[in-house]
Write an enzyme that holds these catalytic residues in place. Structure first.
Site, PDB file in Angstrom:
ATOM      1  N   ASN A 447       0.839  -1.191   0.000  1.00  0.00           N
ATOM      2  CA  ASN A 447       0.000   0.000   0.000  1.00  0.00           C
ATOM      3  C   ASN A 447       0.878   1.246   0.000  1.00  0.00           C
ATOM      4  OD1 ASN A 447      -2.697   1.459   0.568  1.00  0.00           O
ATOM      5  ND2 ASN A 447      -1.326   2.257   2.148  1.00  0.00           N
ATOM      6  N   GLU A 448       0.884   1.976  -1.120  1.00  0.00           N
ATOM      7  CA  GLU A 448       1.425   3.325  -1.289  1.00  0.00           C
ATOM      8  C   GLU A 448       2.948   3.430  -1.225  1.00  0.00           C
ATOM      9  OE1 GLU A 448      -2.484   5.950  -0.023  1.00  0.00           O
ATOM     10  OE2 GLU A 448      -0.718   6.025   1.300  1.00  0.00           O
ATOM     11  N   ASN A 449       3.674   2.324  -1.201  1.00  0.00           N
ATOM     12  CA  ASN A 449       5.125   2.424  -1.065  1.00  0.00           C
ATOM     13  C   ASN A 449       5.824   2.784  -2.372  1.00  0.00           C
ATOM     14  OD1 ASN A 449       4.704   1.790   1.577  1.00  0.00           O
ATOM     15  ND2 ASN A 449       5.326  -0.345   1.387  1.00  0.00           N
ATOM     16  N   GLY A 452       5.147   6.352  -2.606  1.00  0.00           N
ATOM     17  CA  GLY A 452       5.947   7.080  -1.631  1.00  0.00           C
ATOM     18  C   GLY A 452       7.374   7.296  -2.095  1.00  0.00           C
ATOM     19  N   SER A 493      -0.508  -0.607  -4.692  1.00  0.00           N
ATOM     20  CA  SER A 493      -1.652   0.276  -4.863  1.00  0.00           C
ATOM     21  C   SER A 493      -1.297   1.600  -4.190  1.00  0.00           C
ATOM     22  CB  SER A 493      -2.899  -0.332  -4.226  1.00  0.00           C
ATOM     23  OG  SER A 493      -4.035   0.428  -4.530  1.00  0.00           O
TER      24      SER A 493
END
Length: 850
Positions: A447-449, A452, A493
Site C-alpha cells: 500500500n502506497e510504497n 511514496g 496500490s
C-alpha cells in the site's frame, strides 16, 4: 490418526515488578509501568496483554476519553505467559507444540529448554517436543515476549533508518503496522498469544502443507492438490497413499517411500461456477485430503490407516486481470469467469485494534453489512493482518471478492536480514493458507510504497538503501507464481504497472485520490477518470451515541479534548471545516456540525462514485476508504467503531445498487447517465423535470432509454430543462419509469451550493406506527422541500438503528423510516432527532420544523 490437544486453559500473565520501568523497549519519553507488584493474572489464549490487563482491572479501557495515552507503557514492557502442559499420555511417536500466531517477539521455553524464538506475528511456529517432556508430571511452558519496540529499534540500528509516514518504527518488525497507530487508529502496541496453541500427536507421517490450485477450462473443474509431507524416522521408508475428494469426485495417488512432496489432481466434470454476488450463485465444494499408511490394514474399507486429514471448501471460477494497453492508457479490470466486473469496493482495516476480540459472528455481521450495501469487493489493506479463515469463509459464502494486500504500508522496508527471510516465509505460508478461498481474486504487493518512493522524498533520504522494491517487483510475484499461480498479482496500490508511468497516474493501473480530501473540495473528483480508484474517502465523526459512550467531554465540541484525541488525521478537523465551508455556512453548534460533516461525507463519496461509475468501462472500480473502524474515532469509515452505521453506509446502498441514475456534466452539457450493472436490460422512460423550490414543475420531458446489461446509457438533458447556472430556486429531477425502475431510482441536480440555495424553512408532518415485528415506523410527509433529511436513531436510544440514511423529499412526498431498538416511541423525540440541510443552512430550531 493425528490427535490434537488445545492449550487454551490455565494460562497466567506475569506482571512487571512493583515500580519497575517498562521493559527493554523503554526509550526516551516511554512511560514507566505502574506499581503492579509482580505476580500473575489470568490470561486468555488466544488473547493479548491489553485485554488481559483490562479483564484484571489493571488497565482502563484505552478506547475511552484519553486513556490510550495512559496505556502507552504496556507496549514498551516485556511480558511472560505461563502454563503447565499435562503429562504426556499418547501412544504416538511424535508430539509437536504448535502456535498458529505469536505477537510478536517471543522466546518459547519448555521446562528448562529453550525451544526457539520468534519475531513475526504473521507466521505459525512448530516445535518437536517429543523428547522434552514425559508422562510423569506436568511440564512448565513459558512464552516470554520482548517489547515490539525493543525489536524494532534493534533492527533499525542494524539496517539503518528509513522513511515512513508516521513517527513509529512499524516497518522494522513483522507485526500489524497499525497497532503502532495510524491516521484513524490508536497507538496500542500489543503482545500475546494471538492465535490458537495446541499439541499435535502423530505417527509415521503428517500433512505439513496442502495447497489446492483450482482452475476451470472447457467446462471441467480441476483441483491440483500440492502436498508437503513430514515423516517420522519410522515412516521414512513407508509407502503412503493420498486420497483426494472434491464433492463426489474421488482420486488417490501413491507416495513413494521417502518422498516429502506429492501432487494429486481431481477433475470434476461440469462444476457449478462460483460468482460474486449479483452475478450468480456461490456453490462451494468440500475438498478433503487424507494421508494413509498404505502398508497397514485399514478400518474404513478402503485399506490403510488414516494418518492425517485436511479439509476446506473451494469454489470453481476463473479470475483474470485485464491490463492490456488501450487508447486511454492501461486498464485495470477484473474478470471473473470471463465477465468484466465494475468493482464496487470498500477498504477493510482490522475490525478491532485488538484482533483477538473479533469473533466469527462479528466478521459475518460486518461482511453482511458490506454485502447489504451492494459491495462486491473487499480490499484487505496492507497495514493490518492476514485475516482469519473465518473472514475468508464468510466472503466465500457471501460472494464478496477479496483483494489481499501483502503487509507493507506507507513506509520504506529494508530488504536485508533479519527481515528478508521473515518476509518470504510469511508470504509463502499465507499464500498457501488462503489459496483454497474462491473469494480471493488478487494479490497486491503493498500500500502506497511505490508512490511514496517517487513522491514523498524517500529517494533522496534513502541514498541508495533498499526500500522494498525488490519485494514488490521480485520476491512477492515469484512467491505467488510458485505457490498460487491461479491468481493475478499486482505490485502495489497505487501502481501504474511500470516505472514508465508515474505510480499514481490515473490513466494507468490503480490510483489513490487523496489530494481532494487533503487540499481541495470534493468536486475535484470530477476532474479525472482513473482506470481503477483503489482508495478515496472523506471523513466524518462517528454516531452521536458512539461519541457519548466514549467521551465524557462537557461540553462536547468539535475541538473538545476527547474529540481532538479521537481525531488522528493531521489537521483532520481543519480539513473537515474547510470542506464544509465550500458548501455550508459555519455550523451554529455541535449538533449541526456533527450532522453537516456526515452530509458532506456522503456528498463527497457520492460525487466520486457517480462520476466514475458513469464512465464504465474506462473506469473499472471504486474502493471507498474505508468500510470499518477499529475503535471510536472520527474517520473515513462507513461503519463506526461501535458498529453503528453512519449515513455514508446507507448512501452506499444507492451508489452501489445494480441500477444507478445520476446527472453528470459533460463537455457539451448535462447528461443523465443510467448505469445498469445488472444482468438484465434496463429500459423505460426517463422523466426529466425542471422544478421550482416550492415543487412547481416548470418544464418536463419524457425520453425513452435502454441500458443493456452491464452498460451505461446516456441521455442528453434538453437545454430548456437545465436550471440557469445562477438559479437559487430551481433544481433538475430525473426519474426512471418502467420495468426495473422504482421510486429510489432518481437523481437530483442543484445548480447552486447549499449556502447559496434558497431553501425554505422546513415543514413536515410526522406519524409513528408500530410494525408487526415490533419496530417503529416513522413516516415523514414533506410540506416543503426537505434536503437530506436524516433521522439519527441513536439519539432516540443508543440501541436504536434506522433502515435508511439521508433522503431528499419534494413537497408532498413522504418517506417511512423503520427504527428498531427504540422501546418508547414518542413523536416529540422523533422530531428532535430529525435533521435536514434546510435548518442547518438557516440555523433554525429543529423543534419548529413540524
Amino acid at each position: 490418526m493425528k490427535d490434537v490437544t488445545p492449550i487454551a486453559d490455565g494460562w497466567r500473565l506475569r506482571l512487571p515488578e512493583s515500580g519497575s520501568a517498562a521493559g527493554g523497549g523503554a526509550g526516551a519519553g516511554a512511560d514507566a509501568a505502574p506499581a503492579l507488584g509482580g505476580g500473575t493474572v489470568p490470561a486468555q489464549v488466544p488473547g493479548c496483554v491489553h485485554t488481559d490487563l483490562m479483564a484484571a482491572g489493571l488497565l482502563k479501557d484505552p478506547f475511552l476519553d484519553r486513556n490510550e495515552t495512559a496505556a502507552a507503557w504496556v507496549g514498551r514492557a516485556d511480558w511472560t505467559y505461563e502454563t503447565a502442559l499435562p503429562p504426556r499420555a499418547t501412544g504416538h511417536e511424535r508430539t509437536d507444540l504448535v502456535f498458529d500466531g505469536l505477537d510478536t517477539v517471543a522466546e518459547i521455553r519448555l521446562g528448562d529448554t529453550v525451544l526457539g524464538a520468534t519475531r513475526n506475528m504473521h507466521r505459525g511456529y512448530r516445535y518437536d517436543v517429543t523428547e522434552r517432556y514425559g508422562p510423569a508430571a506436568e511440564t512448565a511452558l513459558t512464552v516470554a515476549f520482548t517489547s515490539a519496540y525493543t525489536e524494532a529499534e534493534r533492527v533499525r540500528a542494524l539496517v539503518g533508518d528509513r522513511p515512513n509516514s508516521y513517527p513509529e518504527p512499524f516497518q522494522y518488525i513483522r507485526k500489524m503496522a497499525c497497532s503502532f497507530g495510524w491516521d484513524w487508529g490508536p497507538t496500542l502496541v500489543t503482545a500475546g498469544i494471538w492465535k490458537p496453541a495446541r499439541l499435535e500427536h502423530w505417527s509415521t507421517a503428517r500433512l505439513s502443507g496442502v495447497t489446492p490450485l483450482v482452475t476451470v477450462a472447457d467446462g471441467t473443474g480441476r483441483v491440483e492438490a500440492r502436498l508437503e509431507i513430514e515423516r517420522t524416522a519410522s515412516g521414512l521408508n513407508r509407502p503412503l497413499t493420498v486420497r483426494l475428494r472434491v464433492g463426489e469426485t474421488r482420486v488417490e495417488a501413491d507416495v513413494p517411500a521417502g518422498a516429502d512432496r506429492c501432487t494429486v489432481t481431481a477433475e470434476v466434470p461440469g462444476p457449478e461456477l462460483w460468482w460474486p454476488h449479483g452475478y450468480g450463485a456461490q456453490p462451494l465444494y468440500d475438498c478433503e485430503v487424507t494421508l494413509v499408511d498404505a502398508g497397514t490394514e485399514g478400518t474404513d474399507g478402503e485399506g490403510g490407516v488414516a494418518l492425517d486429514h485436511w479439509q476446506r471448501r473451494i469454489g470453481f471460477r476463473t479470475v483474470t486481470l485485464d491490463t492490456a494497453p488501450d487508447e486511454k492508457g492501461t486498464p485495470f479490470t477484473l474478470l471473473v469467469n470471463g465477465e468484466p466486473i465494475f468493482a464496487r469496493g470498500v477498504n477493510w482495516i482490522p475490525d478491532d485494534v485488538f484482533p483477538t476480540r473479533i469473533t466469527p459472528d462479528r466478521y459475518r455481521r460486518r461482511l453482511q453489512q458490506a454485502k447489504d450495501a451492494g459491495v462486491d469487493l473487499i480490499r484487505v489493506w496492507g497495514g493490518g493482518i492476514y485475516e482469519s479463515d473465518d473472514f475468508y469463509d464468510a466472503c466465500d459464502e457471501a460472494g464478496l471478492l477479496v483483494w489481499q494486500d501483502f503487509l507493507f504500508a506507507c513506509a520504506a522496508y529494508s530488504e536485508e536480514q533479519p527481515l528478508r527471510s521473515e518476509v518470504e516465509a510469511e508470504a509463502r505460508e499465507n499464500v498457501a493458507r488462503l489459496a483454497p478461498h474462491a473469494s480471493l481474486v488478487l494479490w497486491n504487493g503493498n500500500n502506497e510504497n511505490l508512490w511514496g518512493f517517487r513522491d514523498w522524498d524517500w529517494e533522496q533520504d534513502l541514498a541508495g538503501a533498499s526500500w522494498g522494491e525488490g519485494y514488490y517487483l521480485g520476491l512477492l510475484p515469484r512467491v505467488v507464481a510458485e505457490t498460487d499461480p491461479t491468481r493475478p498479482y499486482w505490485a502495489g496500490s497505487p501502481w501504474s504497472g511500470s516505472w514508465n508511468h508515474h505510480p499514481n497516474d490515473p490513466a494507468h493501473g490503480t490510483a489513490h485520490s487523496w489530494e481532494v480530501w487533503n487540499r481541495r473540495d470534493w468536486t475535484g473528483y470530477l476532474e479525472d477518470v482513473p482506470r481503477f480508484v483503489a482508495e478515496f474517502g472523506w471523513q466524518a465523526p462517528p454516531a452521536y451515541a458512539t461519541l457519548r459512550r466514549a467521551l465524557t467531554d462537557d461540553p462536547l465540541t468539535p475541538d473538545s479534548p476527547g474529540m481532538l484525541h479521537h481525531q488522528k488525521a493531521a489537521d483532520g478537523n481543519g480539513k473537515l471545516d474547510r470542506g464544509l465551508a465550500h458548501h455550508f455556512p459555519a455550523p451554529a453548534d455541535f449538533d449541526t456540525w456533527h450532522y453537516l460533516t456526515q452530509v458532506n461525507q456522503v456528498r463527497a463519496i457520492a460525487c466520486g462514485i457517480e462520476h466514475w461509475r458513469s464512465h464504465w468501462p474506462a473506469c473499472a472500480g471504486t474502493v471507498v476508504w474505508q468500510l470499518n473502524d477499529c475503535w471510536p474515532v472520527t474517520s473515513w469509515a462507513a461503519i463506526d467503531g461501535d458498529e453503528r452505521e453512519k449515513p455514508l453506509y446507507h448512501e452506499l446502498k444507492r451508489l452501489y445498487a445494480d441500477r444507478l441514475l445520476t446527472v453528470q456534466e459533460r463537455a457539451d452539457g448535462l447528461i443523465a447517465a443510467l448505469i445498469n450493472q445488472s444482468a438484465r436490460d434496463w429500459s423505460g422512460t426517463a422523466v426529466l423535470r425542471r422544478v421550482a423550490v416550492d415543487g412547481a414543475v416548470l418544464a418536463e420531458a419524457r425520453l425513452p432509454f435502454t441500458a443493456t446489461a452491464r452498460t451505461v446509457a446516456e441521455i442528453a438533458v434538453p437545454r430548456d430543462l437545465v436550471p440557469p447556472g445562477d438559479s437559487t430556486k430551481e433544481l433538475l429531477t430525473v426519474e426512471a419509469e418502467g420495468p426495473g425502475g422504482g421510486e429510489d431510482v432518481r437523481a437530483l441536480w442543484f445548480p447552486a451550493r447549499d449556502k447559496d440555495f434558497a431553501y425554505p424553512a422546513p415543514r413536515w408532518d410526522l406519524e409513528l406506527a408500530t410494525s408487526d415485528g415490533g419496530a417503529t415506523e416513522v413516516t415523514v410527509t414533506a410540506r416543503t422541500l426537505l434536503r437530506d433529511l436524516l433521522l439519527q436513531a441513536d439519539r432516540l436510544d443508543p440501541a436504536a438503528h434506522a433502515d435508511r440514511g439521508l433522503v431528499t423529499l419534494l413537497p408532498g412526498e413522504r418517506v417511512t423510516i423503520t427504527v428498531r431498538g427504540w422501546d418508547r416511541p414518542e413523536p416529540g423525540a422523533a422530531a428532535a432527532a430529525l435533521y435536514c440541510v434546510n435548518s442547518a443552512v438557516q440555523r433554525t430550531d429543529p423543534g419548529d420544523e413540524r
